[in-house]
Design a protein around this motif. Structure first.
Motif, PDB file in Angstrom:
ATOM      1  N   GLU A 158     -10.307  -3.415 -31.336  1.00 10.86           N
ATOM      2  CA  GLU A 158      -9.303  -2.493 -30.797  1.00 10.86           C
ATOM      3  C   GLU A 158      -9.679  -2.167 -29.359  1.00 10.86           C
ATOM      4  OE1 GLU A 158      -7.022   1.697 -31.840  1.00 10.86           O
ATOM      5  OE2 GLU A 158      -8.491   0.868 -33.238  1.00 10.86           O
ATOM      6  N   PRO A 159      -9.323  -3.062 -28.431  1.00  8.70           N
ATOM      7  CA  PRO A 159      -9.737  -2.877 -27.029  1.00  8.70           C
ATOM      8  C   PRO A 159      -8.863  -1.864 -26.298  1.00  8.70           C
ATOM      9  CG  PRO A 159      -8.470  -4.883 -27.253  1.00  8.70           C
ATOM     10  CD  PRO A 159      -8.615  -4.318 -28.638  1.00  8.70           C
ATOM     11  N   LYS A 160      -9.140  -0.601 -26.525  1.00  6.20           N
ATOM     12  CA  LYS A 160      -8.356   0.444 -25.862  1.00  6.20           C
ATOM     13  C   LYS A 160      -9.257   1.257 -24.942  1.00  6.20           C
ATOM     14  CE  LYS A 160      -8.872   3.842 -29.619  1.00  6.20           C
ATOM     15  NZ  LYS A 160      -8.161   4.690 -30.574  1.00  6.20           N
ATOM     16  N   GLU A 161      -8.606   2.008 -24.027  1.00  2.11           N
ATOM     17  CA  GLU A 161      -9.296   2.815 -23.039  1.00  2.11           C
ATOM     18  C   GLU A 161     -10.323   1.957 -22.299  1.00  2.11           C
ATOM     19  OE1 GLU A 161     -10.626   6.211 -25.286  1.00  2.11           O
ATOM     20  OE2 GLU A 161      -8.603   6.967 -25.525  1.00  2.11           O
ATOM     21  N   TRP A 162     -11.554   2.451 -22.125  1.00  2.00           N
ATOM     22  CA  TRP A 162     -12.531   1.700 -21.345  1.00  2.00           C
ATOM     23  C   TRP A 162     -12.913   0.389 -22.000  1.00  2.00           C
ATOM     24  CZ3 TRP A 162     -17.247   0.381 -23.376  1.00  2.00           C
ATOM     25  CH2 TRP A 162     -17.664   1.085 -24.516  1.00  2.00           C
ATOM     26  N   LEU A 207     -13.986   8.180 -26.711  1.00  2.00           N
ATOM     27  CA  LEU A 207     -13.239   9.311 -26.196  1.00  2.00           C
ATOM     28  C   LEU A 207     -13.015   9.065 -24.712  1.00  2.00           C
ATOM     29  CD1 LEU A 207     -15.355  12.134 -27.847  1.00  2.00           C
ATOM     30  CD2 LEU A 207     -13.171  11.245 -28.640  1.00  2.00           C
ATOM     31  N   PRO A 208     -12.055   9.744 -24.090  1.00  2.00           N
ATOM     32  CA  PRO A 208     -11.918   9.605 -22.646  1.00  2.00           C
ATOM     33  C   PRO A 208     -13.241   9.913 -21.966  1.00  2.00           C
ATOM     34  CG  PRO A 208     -10.072  10.826 -23.551  1.00  2.00           C
ATOM     35  CD  PRO A 208     -11.064  10.659 -24.667  1.00  2.00           C
ATOM     36  N   VAL A 209     -13.577   9.154 -20.932  1.00  2.79           N
ATOM     37  CA  VAL A 209     -14.862   9.319 -20.269  1.00  2.79           C
ATOM     38  C   VAL A 209     -14.902  10.647 -19.544  1.00  2.79           C
ATOM     39  CG1 VAL A 209     -16.409   8.391 -18.527  1.00  2.79           C
ATOM     40  CG2 VAL A 209     -15.099   6.845 -19.969  1.00  2.79           C
ATOM     41  N   PRO A 210     -15.822  11.555 -19.897  1.00  3.65           N
ATOM     42  CA  PRO A 210     -15.905  12.838 -19.212  1.00  3.65           C
ATOM     43  C   PRO A 210     -16.534  12.682 -17.839  1.00  3.65           C
ATOM     44  CG  PRO A 210     -17.665  12.652 -20.806  1.00  3.65           C
ATOM     45  CD  PRO A 210     -16.806  11.426 -20.970  1.00  3.65           C
ATOM     46  N   ARG A 252      -3.393   3.834 -19.935  1.00  2.00           N
ATOM     47  CA  ARG A 252      -2.316   4.640 -19.359  1.00  2.00           C
ATOM     48  C   ARG A 252      -2.667   6.118 -19.290  1.00  2.00           C
ATOM     49  NH1 ARG A 252       3.134   1.924 -22.095  1.00  2.00           N
ATOM     50  NH2 ARG A 252       2.759  -0.198 -21.295  1.00  2.00           N
ATOM     51  N   LYS A 253      -3.784   6.505 -19.886  1.00  2.00           N
ATOM     52  CA  LYS A 253      -4.208   7.903 -19.838  1.00  2.00           C
ATOM     53  C   LYS A 253      -4.957   8.238 -18.555  1.00  2.00           C
ATOM     54  CE  LYS A 253      -4.644   8.275 -24.882  1.00  2.00           C
ATOM     55  NZ  LYS A 253      -5.591   8.573 -26.001  1.00  2.00           N
ATOM     56  N   LEU A 254      -5.308   7.212 -17.789  1.00  2.00           N
ATOM     57  CA  LEU A 254      -6.048   7.444 -16.565  1.00  2.00           C
ATOM     58  C   LEU A 254      -5.193   8.197 -15.546  1.00  2.00           C
ATOM     59  CD1 LEU A 254      -7.802   3.991 -16.030  1.00  2.00           C
ATOM     60  CD2 LEU A 254      -8.928   6.143 -16.613  1.00  2.00           C
ATOM     61  N   LYS A 259      -3.998   9.116 -11.689  1.00  2.00           N
ATOM     62  CA  LYS A 259      -3.718   8.254 -10.544  1.00  2.00           C
ATOM     63  C   LYS A 259      -4.950   8.088  -9.675  1.00  2.00           C
ATOM     64  CE  LYS A 259      -0.485   7.671  -6.701  1.00  2.00           C
ATOM     65  NZ  LYS A 259       0.690   8.279  -5.985  1.00  2.00           N
ATOM     66  N   LEU A 260      -5.710   9.171  -9.494  1.00  2.00           N
ATOM     67  CA  LEU A 260      -6.908   9.119  -8.666  1.00  2.00           C
ATOM     68  C   LEU A 260      -7.934   8.167  -9.252  1.00  2.00           C
ATOM     69  CD1 LEU A 260      -8.599  10.072  -6.296  1.00  2.00           C
ATOM     70  CD2 LEU A 260      -9.334  12.032  -7.683  1.00  2.00           C
ATOM     71  N   ARG A 261      -8.175   8.283 -10.553  1.00  2.02           N
ATOM     72  CA  ARG A 261      -9.165   7.394 -11.181  1.00  2.02           C
ATOM     73  C   ARG A 261      -8.735   5.939 -11.095  1.00  2.02           C
ATOM     74  NH1 ARG A 261     -12.372   9.577 -16.429  1.00  2.02           N
ATOM     75  NH2 ARG A 261     -13.317  11.402 -15.464  1.00  2.02           N
ATOM     76  N   ARG A 262      -7.445   5.698 -11.262  1.00  2.05           N
ATOM     77  CA  ARG A 262      -6.964   4.324 -11.184  1.00  2.05           C
ATOM     78  C   ARG A 262      -7.179   3.755  -9.780  1.00  2.05           C
ATOM     79  NH1 ARG A 262      -3.730   2.649 -15.154  1.00  2.05           N
ATOM     80  NH2 ARG A 262      -3.015   4.792 -15.509  1.00  2.05           N
ATOM     81  N   ILE A 263      -6.927   4.573  -8.772  1.00  2.00           N
ATOM     82  CA  ILE A 263      -7.132   4.132  -7.390  1.00  2.00           C
ATOM     83  C   ILE A 263      -8.608   3.838  -7.132  1.00  2.00           C
ATOM     84  CG2 ILE A 263      -7.061   4.884  -4.981  1.00  2.00           C
ATOM     85  CD1 ILE A 263      -4.507   6.431  -5.675  1.00  2.00           C
ATOM     86  N   VAL A 264      -9.487   4.716  -7.653  1.00  2.00           N
ATOM     87  CA  VAL A 264     -10.922   4.504  -7.484  1.00  2.00           C
ATOM     88  C   VAL A 264     -11.346   3.199  -8.135  1.00  2.00           C
ATOM     89  CG1 VAL A 264     -13.206   5.370  -8.100  1.00  2.00           C
ATOM     90  CG2 VAL A 264     -11.476   6.950  -7.232  1.00  2.00           C
ATOM     91  N   MET A 265     -10.817   2.921  -9.330  1.00  2.00           N
ATOM     92  CA  MET A 265     -11.180   1.692 -10.028  1.00  2.00           C
ATOM     93  C   MET A 265     -10.712   0.461  -9.270  1.00  2.00           C
ATOM     94  SD  MET A 265     -10.566   2.584 -14.037  1.00  2.00           S
ATOM     95  CE  MET A 265     -11.472   3.932 -14.828  1.00  2.00           C
ATOM     96  N   ILE A 266      -9.503   0.510  -8.734  1.00  2.00           N
ATOM     97  CA  ILE A 266      -9.015  -0.622  -7.946  1.00  2.00           C
ATOM     98  C   ILE A 266      -9.884  -0.799  -6.702  1.00  2.00           C
ATOM     99  CG2 ILE A 266      -7.071  -1.512  -6.629  1.00  2.00           C
ATOM    100  CD1 ILE A 266      -6.747  -1.635  -9.678  1.00  2.00           C
TER     101      ILE A 266
END
Length: 419
Positions: free
Chosen positions: A353-357, A401-404, A182-184, A186-193
């Motif tokens: 703990e499957p969180k973030e990436w 950590l969040p992917v830089p 949920r920290k992603l 909107k742009l990154r989420r669209i790119v991933m989809i």
């Protein structure tokens, strides 16, 4: 105080190995020379780094949960080789298998000093970009960017098969990550989809049924896993319904013939007889094809008669088309046990703990197992390096950590604890 020259070189070599490792997905599609060269460069770079820094990385890396079972699995391959002797492929074939273990251990060690997951995640994206560009080039110009003809993109054993193998893992990975984190933005989420969509297109274009089934199984498992976390029932039902519909459409279009399955039934009969004759050490990895032919032509195994009346009795195959039978027949109960130890260790790291990436890794074991029921050879070079790549992702020092946007140096207080 100025930094010591050997420290600067150690850092440069860490980055060199991380970058080389990240090129593996694209190199896998490019071909054997490309990814084998990178596997060798990573191992060599890691050894040179240890020499220049005057550090012995072996003892620390052995504390990693994946290191010992990975080495033990390799040892069972060598033990089977010593017991059975080499097959037609020679002694070097099985001994050289160590290059994948060295590649994995090197990257796991580097992950304790660099945010290696960043490099590897960008590597997956780069691999898919390379796949799309080369596929388009082949269909538009008749050859890809390095001159390989279009026909290789229409054969399952060539570039097309490797693209399907990569896309089948990458698509569900990014889908799970996009829907969980949920920290992603909107742009990154669209790119991933978008990446997921590209992977699905490449999968269906490849017509590699085993990979399509495995990929959909991974996505379906992720939806079930998420449902335990109170995912909205309407969304879950819609996604599952869409998944089932796509699978049904493909089954109607592409599963009209069961001849390949009937072939496998005969393979399994022959390989099971090999397992019974060599239950502890197996017949050896390099000896598998020779042993299979000897068993198939011995007269001990009756041909398989399919319901349509056709007889199946192929006398030469490259692998067992089942991961359990392949491990059991090649390396015996010892090899199967060692591999199971390694795989279970990876599972515990993934689901810890499957969180973030790391949420994307939820799909990897399911896809791997489903493919393994009827599919690719775990000892095959390109599939083995892809297995090592995801195994390293599973074992990267946590928690992420969040992917830089730009890979760089990061200090990690958390390390992978013993499992």
């Amino acid at each position: 105080m100025s930094e010591r020259p050997e420290s600067k070189w150690a850092l440069r070599l860490d980055k060199f190995c991380a970058f080389s490792g990240a090129l593996i997905p694209a190199a896998t599609i490019a071909g054997n020379v490309a990814f084998e060269s990178l596997v060798g460069l990573v191992g060599l770079g890691w050894i040179v780094r240890g020499i220049l820094s005057k550090e012995n990385p072996v003892r620390p890396i052995l504390k990693h949960p994946l290191a010992l079972p990975w080495l033990v699995w390799f040892f069972t391959i060598i033990l089977s080789l010593l017991v059975n002797g080499p097959g037609a492929k020679g002694w070097g074939h099985d001994i050289a298998f160590f290059r994948y273990v060295l590649f994995g251990l090197a990257l796991l060690d580097i992950s304790q000093r660099l945010p290696l997951h960043t490099y590897l995640l960008w590597g997956l994206v780069g691999g898919m970009i390379w796949a799309v560009v080369n596929m388009m080039s082949a269909y538009i110009f008749g050859h890809d960017l390095i001159g390989k003809p279009l026909i290789r993109y229409a054969e399952k054993m060539k570039e097309c098969g490797r693209i399907a193998g990569l896309a089948g893992y990458v698509g569900p990975f990014f889908l799970a990550w996009a829907m969980s984190d949920r920290k992603l933005s909107k742009l990154r989420r669209i790119v991933m989809i978008g990446i997921v969509t590209v992977c699905l297109v490449l999968l269906f274009q490849s017509h590699v049924r085993t990979m399509i089934i495995g990929s959909f199984a991974g996505m379906f498992f992720f939806f079930l896993y998420q449902s335990k976390k109170r995912m909205r029932n309407l969304v879950l039902s819609g996604i599952v319904g869409f998944t089932v519909a796509c699978g049904a459409i493909y089954m109607d279009k592409g599963f009209g013939s069961l001849s390949s399955f009937y072939d496998r039934v005969y393979y399994w009969k022959v390989v099971w007889a090999m397992c019974l004759d060599n239950p502890i050490f197996g017949v050896g990895v390099s000896s598998f094809q020779d042993a299979y032919t000897d068993m198939a032509t011995s007269g001990r195994i009756m041909p398989f008669e399919a319901p349509n009346g056709r007889i199946y009795e192929l006398k030469t195959v490259m692998h067992a088309h089942n991961i359990v039978l392949m491990l059991l027949s090649s390396t015996g109960l010892l090899g199967l046990g060692a591999f199971s130890w390694l795989f279970v260790r990876a599972l515990r790291l993934i689901y810890r703990e499957p969180k973030e990436w790391r949420a994307g890794l939820i799909t990897w074991p399911i896809i791997f197992v489903v493919i393994g029921l009827t599919g690719w050879n775990i000892f095959g070079n390109w599939y083995q390096v892809l297995f090592a790549y995801f195994l390293v992702l599973a074992g990267c020092s946590f928690y992420s950590l969040p992917v830089p946007l730009n890979p760089g140096i990061s200090s990690f207080d958390d390390r992978v604890d013993n499992v």
